[in-house]
Design a protein around this motif. Structure first.
Motif: not given
Length: 179
Positions: A110-118
């Motif tokens: 979750t942290t990876l996907k949200v961070g990449a989306s940001l």
């Protein structure tokens, strides 16, 4: 890779009280990344059984915690959700990092996907994240599956990189100049 930043997710006593795949090996590789990093960020989950400042909330003793490490508490799988993580990254002028830790299929994912989306440029240390066996898949299957999915994640202009620790450390080595 610019600056060498490692984000360590939920490697806490209470989280790792549940048996995790290759705990010793994962901790050893995370320590290698920590030793080579310019900056380390520990993400710690706070919630039932992981109360702030409790023994369960503490980082596992086998991980080195540099004096200059940053710490961010979270209450959800997403390290960015209602936390100071984005502000800390901005304050430190960090736009890319290597992510590792626990659990592959929950907080790391979750942290990876949200961070990449940001817009953060994220590299996964492929052999430095772990999880537990689940009802329908083993931990090793989940780790391999997530590494494959992350490597193929469609984020035009900001692909997630997935690399083994040894490769990351080789990239981070300073160039040796021959006389």
């Amino acid at each position: 890779m610019g600056s060498k930043v490692v984000m360590v997710v939920d490697m806490q006593n209470g989280v790792l009280a549940t048996p995790r795949f290759d705990r010793a090996g994962r901790c050893a590789r995370i320590n290698q990344l920590i030793a080579a990093a310019d900056q380390v960020i520990f993400i710690q989950h706070v919630g039932p059984g992981l109360e702030l400042n409790s023994e369960a909330w503490q980082i596992v003793p086998e991980l080195h915690q540099p004096a200059h490490a940053l710490y961010v508490n979270k209450t959800a799988c997403d390290g960015f959700w209602q936390t100071e993580l984005a502000a800390q990254l901005e304050q430190q002028d960090i736009s890319s990092f290597v992510i590792c830790g626990c659990a592959t299929d929950y907080c790391v994912d979750t942290t990876l996907k949200v961070g990449a989306s940001l817009g953060y440029r994220i590299t996964v240390a492929a052999d430095a994240h772990t999880t537990a066996d689940r009802t329908w898949a083993t931990a090793q299957q989940l780790i391999n599956q997530h590494n494959e999915v992350w490597a193929d994640l469609i984020l035009p202009g900001n692909p997630v990189q997935v690399r083994p620790t040894a490769e990351l450390l080789a990239i981070w080595q300073p160039e040796t100049v021959n006389p």
